[in-house]
Write a protein that holds these residues in place. Structure first.
Motif, PDB file in Angstrom:
ATOM      1  N   ARG A 237      75.086  29.452  27.946  1.00 12.57           N
ATOM      2  CA  ARG A 237      76.390  29.982  27.514  1.00 12.57           C
ATOM      3  C   ARG A 237      76.830  31.151  28.384  1.00 12.57           C
ATOM      4  O   ARG A 237      77.989  31.251  28.764  1.00 12.57           O
ATOM      5  CB  ARG A 237      76.330  30.378  26.045  1.00 12.57           C
ATOM      6  N   LEU A 238      75.901  32.045  28.694  1.00 11.90           N
ATOM      7  CA  LEU A 238      76.241  33.147  29.585  1.00 11.90           C
ATOM      8  C   LEU A 238      76.655  32.611  30.953  1.00 11.90           C
ATOM      9  O   LEU A 238      77.632  33.046  31.554  1.00 11.90           O
ATOM     10  CB  LEU A 238      75.040  34.086  29.737  1.00 11.90           C
ATOM     11  N   GLY A 239      75.900  31.597  31.401  1.00 12.14           N
ATOM     12  CA  GLY A 239      76.188  31.015  32.706  1.00 12.14           C
ATOM     13  C   GLY A 239      77.571  30.391  32.758  1.00 12.14           C
ATOM     14  O   GLY A 239      78.272  30.486  33.767  1.00 12.14           O
ATOM     15  N   ARG A 240      77.964  29.782  31.633  1.00  4.36           N
ATOM     16  CA  ARG A 240      79.296  29.162  31.596  1.00  4.36           C
ATOM     17  C   ARG A 240      80.380  30.229  31.787  1.00  4.36           C
ATOM     18  O   ARG A 240      81.296  30.053  32.579  1.00  4.36           O
ATOM     19  CB  ARG A 240      79.476  28.447  30.265  1.00  4.36           C
ATOM     20  N   VAL A 241      80.251  31.357  31.075  1.00  2.00           N
ATOM     21  CA  VAL A 241      81.246  32.421  31.206  1.00  2.00           C
ATOM     22  C   VAL A 241      81.220  32.993  32.627  1.00  2.00           C
ATOM     23  O   VAL A 241      82.267  33.229  33.242  1.00  2.00           O
ATOM     24  CB  VAL A 241      80.985  33.544  30.176  1.00  2.00           C
ATOM     25  N   VAL A 242      80.009  33.212  33.145  1.00  2.00           N
ATOM     26  CA  VAL A 242      79.895  33.734  34.511  1.00  2.00           C
ATOM     27  C   VAL A 242      80.577  32.769  35.484  1.00  2.00           C
ATOM     28  O   VAL A 242      81.329  33.183  36.371  1.00  2.00           O
ATOM     29  CB  VAL A 242      78.404  33.955  34.888  1.00  2.00           C
ATOM     30  N   GLY A 243      80.338  31.469  35.284  1.00  2.00           N
ATOM     31  CA  GLY A 243      80.940  30.464  36.169  1.00  2.00           C
ATOM     32  C   GLY A 243      82.456  30.474  36.097  1.00  2.00           C
ATOM     33  O   GLY A 243      83.134  30.406  37.124  1.00  2.00           O
ATOM     34  N   ILE A 244      82.988  30.567  34.884  1.00  2.00           N
ATOM     35  CA  ILE A 244      84.451  30.588  34.726  1.00  2.00           C
ATOM     36  C   ILE A 244      85.030  31.826  35.409  1.00  2.00           C
ATOM     37  O   ILE A 244      86.005  31.753  36.160  1.00  2.00           O
ATOM     38  CB  ILE A 244      84.826  30.561  33.220  1.00  2.00           C
TER      39      ILE A 244
ATOM     40  N   THR B 213      88.368  40.119  36.440  1.00  2.00           N
ATOM     41  CA  THR B 213      87.212  39.217  36.326  1.00  2.00           C
ATOM     42  C   THR B 213      86.047  39.747  37.162  1.00  2.00           C
ATOM     43  O   THR B 213      84.893  39.696  36.725  1.00  2.00           O
ATOM     44  CB  THR B 213      87.549  37.771  36.754  1.00  2.00           C
ATOM     45  N   GLY B 214      86.351  40.291  38.343  1.00  2.00           N
ATOM     46  CA  GLY B 214      85.285  40.852  39.177  1.00  2.00           C
ATOM     47  C   GLY B 214      84.575  41.995  38.471  1.00  2.00           C
ATOM     48  O   GLY B 214      83.348  42.121  38.543  1.00  2.00           O
ATOM     49  N   THR B 215      85.333  42.809  37.756  1.00  2.00           N
ATOM     50  CA  THR B 215      84.726  43.961  37.073  1.00  2.00           C
ATOM     51  C   THR B 215      83.855  43.507  35.906  1.00  2.00           C
ATOM     52  O   THR B 215      82.713  43.952  35.771  1.00  2.00           O
ATOM     53  CB  THR B 215      85.828  44.914  36.568  1.00  2.00           C
ATOM     54  N   ILE B 216      84.369  42.587  35.086  1.00  2.00           N
ATOM     55  CA  ILE B 216      83.556  42.187  33.929  1.00  2.00           C
ATOM     56  C   ILE B 216      82.377  41.314  34.345  1.00  2.00           C
ATOM     57  O   ILE B 216      81.413  41.186  33.610  1.00  2.00           O
ATOM     58  CB  ILE B 216      84.384  41.476  32.822  1.00  2.00           C
ATOM     59  N   LEU B 217      82.448  40.757  35.553  1.00  2.00           N
ATOM     60  CA  LEU B 217      81.298  39.970  36.011  1.00  2.00           C
ATOM     61  C   LEU B 217      80.065  40.837  36.211  1.00  2.00           C
ATOM     62  O   LEU B 217      78.936  40.338  36.141  1.00  2.00           O
ATOM     63  CB  LEU B 217      81.640  39.237  37.310  1.00  2.00           C
ATOM     64  N   ILE B 218      80.256  42.135  36.440  1.00  2.00           N
ATOM     65  CA  ILE B 218      79.091  43.004  36.652  1.00  2.00           C
ATOM     66  C   ILE B 218      78.209  43.000  35.399  1.00  2.00           C
ATOM     67  O   ILE B 218      77.042  42.608  35.488  1.00  2.00           O
ATOM     68  CB  ILE B 218      79.509  44.418  37.091  1.00  2.00           C
ATOM     69  N   PRO B 219      78.722  43.366  34.212  1.00  2.00           N
ATOM     70  CA  PRO B 219      77.843  43.282  33.041  1.00  2.00           C
ATOM     71  C   PRO B 219      77.439  41.842  32.701  1.00  2.00           C
ATOM     72  O   PRO B 219      76.297  41.597  32.290  1.00  2.00           O
ATOM     73  CB  PRO B 219      78.670  43.897  31.907  1.00  2.00           C
ATOM     74  N   LEU B 220      78.369  40.897  32.875  1.00  2.00           N
ATOM     75  CA  LEU B 220      78.030  39.509  32.546  1.00  2.00           C
ATOM     76  C   LEU B 220      76.857  39.014  33.381  1.00  2.00           C
ATOM     77  O   LEU B 220      75.929  38.386  32.877  1.00  2.00           O
ATOM     78  CB  LEU B 220      79.241  38.596  32.773  1.00  2.00           C
TER      79      LEU B 220
END
Ligand SMILES: Nc1nc2c(c(=O)[nH]1)N[C@H]1C(S)=C(S)[C@@H](COP(=O)(O)O)O[C@H]1N2
Ligand SMILES: [Mo]
Length: 401
Positions: A27-34, A76-83
């Protein structure tokens, strides 16, 4: 932690958090991928703004287009850091498996994961610093950022291909609230490509946070980052814009300043009484500021949108660039180079053509007042749906190419 199985632990140190599971990671990977997909596509659009093909000019509509795409890129780039960090947390015991690889093929796969993690972390953190307008490294940001983007996306695609069985299995499994037994743990996943022969000990019963809790906490963290950073685009959220360092109230005429006249070293030239706009083309001419003010004034409301993610709406007044291009012997099909008084730097000129040329203004006024020197006095370019960096300030010449 106490019940390490007999023999050599396959995972060192022996991790046993029941919070980790294929379902959670998938599930985390799916969000990271999107998020990476949105970030990559909007990044490519931004790259295109910088280098449009001459047969496919950048459109001028919607005029807020770049606000949306670049805002999404930075958000998206910023939230990808914690994700990405949470995603890494959910699998990092795998990084300590022993032996590190089962076969040559497996070793290559692990190496590609190392490339993925390293390139993604560098890409995201340097991008984040860039959005904070901080360039603490000696290399040129844009080409490195673009090159790393291809490396990241390439290694993500490879990673997805390799992990497809795990992903399919994980997305079908439930992120059971607290109940680890309804879930096949990562180590025990019969579908896993990285499955091992020995069985791990059963994970202890969870106390405190559940897996669903991990997802919720991640979501809240991401929400906080979004709320404290979109103030740089969504003006009502400016007061809580901790990460939105470019705020309208900090600039003259309520528009942030990217680089001041003093930073650009243009103050003397910009206020020189003999300043003239030189127009080069089949019929060259020059205009003083007084000449320009006598031409028909046009008004337009175009946002200014920085590649670093901030943007504000603004009201501009000035003359239409296409009018002086026509007078110099060019037309709507011309390519026009605008050159700044600014002596150095890569932002001191830009080329405009196509629909943006037809709409562009050479502005003398911003939000009802004469344009401030930091915003490009005496004259600056502004066009709709155009990257901020290409809206050249402190103009010196207009050249019909
Ligand atoms: N000559 C010149 N024009 C320039 C720049 C610059 O550094 N020099 N910066 C650009 C960038 S990156 C942006 S985002 C906008 C910002 O305009 P503002 O400072 O008036 O808000 O101006 C652009 N025009
Ligand atoms: Mo910018």
């Amino acid at each position: 932690m106490s019940d390490v199985p007999a023999g050599r632990p396959r995972v060192w140190p022996h991790f046993s958090s029941p919070l980790r599971s294929t379902a959670l990671t998938a599930r985390l990977g799916r969000v990271v991928g999107i998020c990476f997909s949105i970030c990559f596509v909007t990044g490519m659009l931004s790259h295109y703004q910088y280098h449009p093909w001459s047969w496919l000019p950048e459109p001028s509509a919607p005029l807020w287009g770049y606000r949306i795409t670049q805002g999404l890129h930075v958000a998206t780039g910023t939230i990808l850091i914690p994700l990405l960090l949470v995603k890494l947390w959910s699998v990092y015991p795998n990084l300590f498996r022993w032996p590190p690889a089962k076969s040559a093929k497996h070793a290559i796969e692990r190496l590609s994961v190392a490339v993925l993690v390293a390139s993604a972390l560098v890409e995201l953190t340097t991008g984040f610093f860039n959005a904070l307008n901080w360039y603490p490294w000696p290399w040129s940001f844009v080409p490195v950022h673009r090159f790393l983007a291809y490396v990241v996306v390439g290694s993500i695609l490879l990673h997805i291909a390799v992990k497809l069985p795990d992903i399919k299995y994980g997305l079908k499994a439930k992120v059971a609230d607290g109940d680890v037994l309804t879930e096949v743990p990562w180590e025990d996943n019969p579908h896993s490509s990285s499955n091992n022969d020995e069985k791990p000990p059963p994970p202890p019963t969870p106390e405190g946070i559940s897996r669903r809790g991990v997802l919720t906490a991640t979501g809240i963290g991401v929400g906080v980052i979004v709320l404290t950073s979109v103030g740089q685009t969504v003006t009502p959220l400016e007061p809580i814009g901790l990460l939105a360092i470019r705020q309208s109230k900090k600039g003259p005429a309520h528009v942030p300043v990217n680089r001041t006249a003093d930073q650009a070293g243009v103050r003397k030239l910009a206020v020189a009484p003999d300043w003239q706009l030189r127009v080069r083309g089949p019929q060259p001419f020059a205009l003083t500021l007084a000449d320009i003010e006598q031409l028909t004034a046009h008004e337009a409301s175009f946002p200014i949108t920085c590649v670093e993610g901030w943007s504000v709406g603004a009201e501009w007044r000035g003359m239409k660039l296409i009018d002086i291009v026509r007078r110099a012997g060019g037309d709507v099909d011309s390519h026009i180079r605008l050159v700044s008084l600014e002596p150095h730097g890569s932002f001191n000129q830009s080329v405009i053509f196509g629909p943006q040329l037809s709409e562009a203004l050479l502005a003398t006024h911003l939000n009802g007042t004469r344009i401030d020197i930091d915003h490009g006095y005496p004259l600056r370019l502004i066009a709709p749906n155009r990257a901020g960096v290409l809206n050249t300030k402190w103009l010196k010449t207009v050249e019909v190419l």
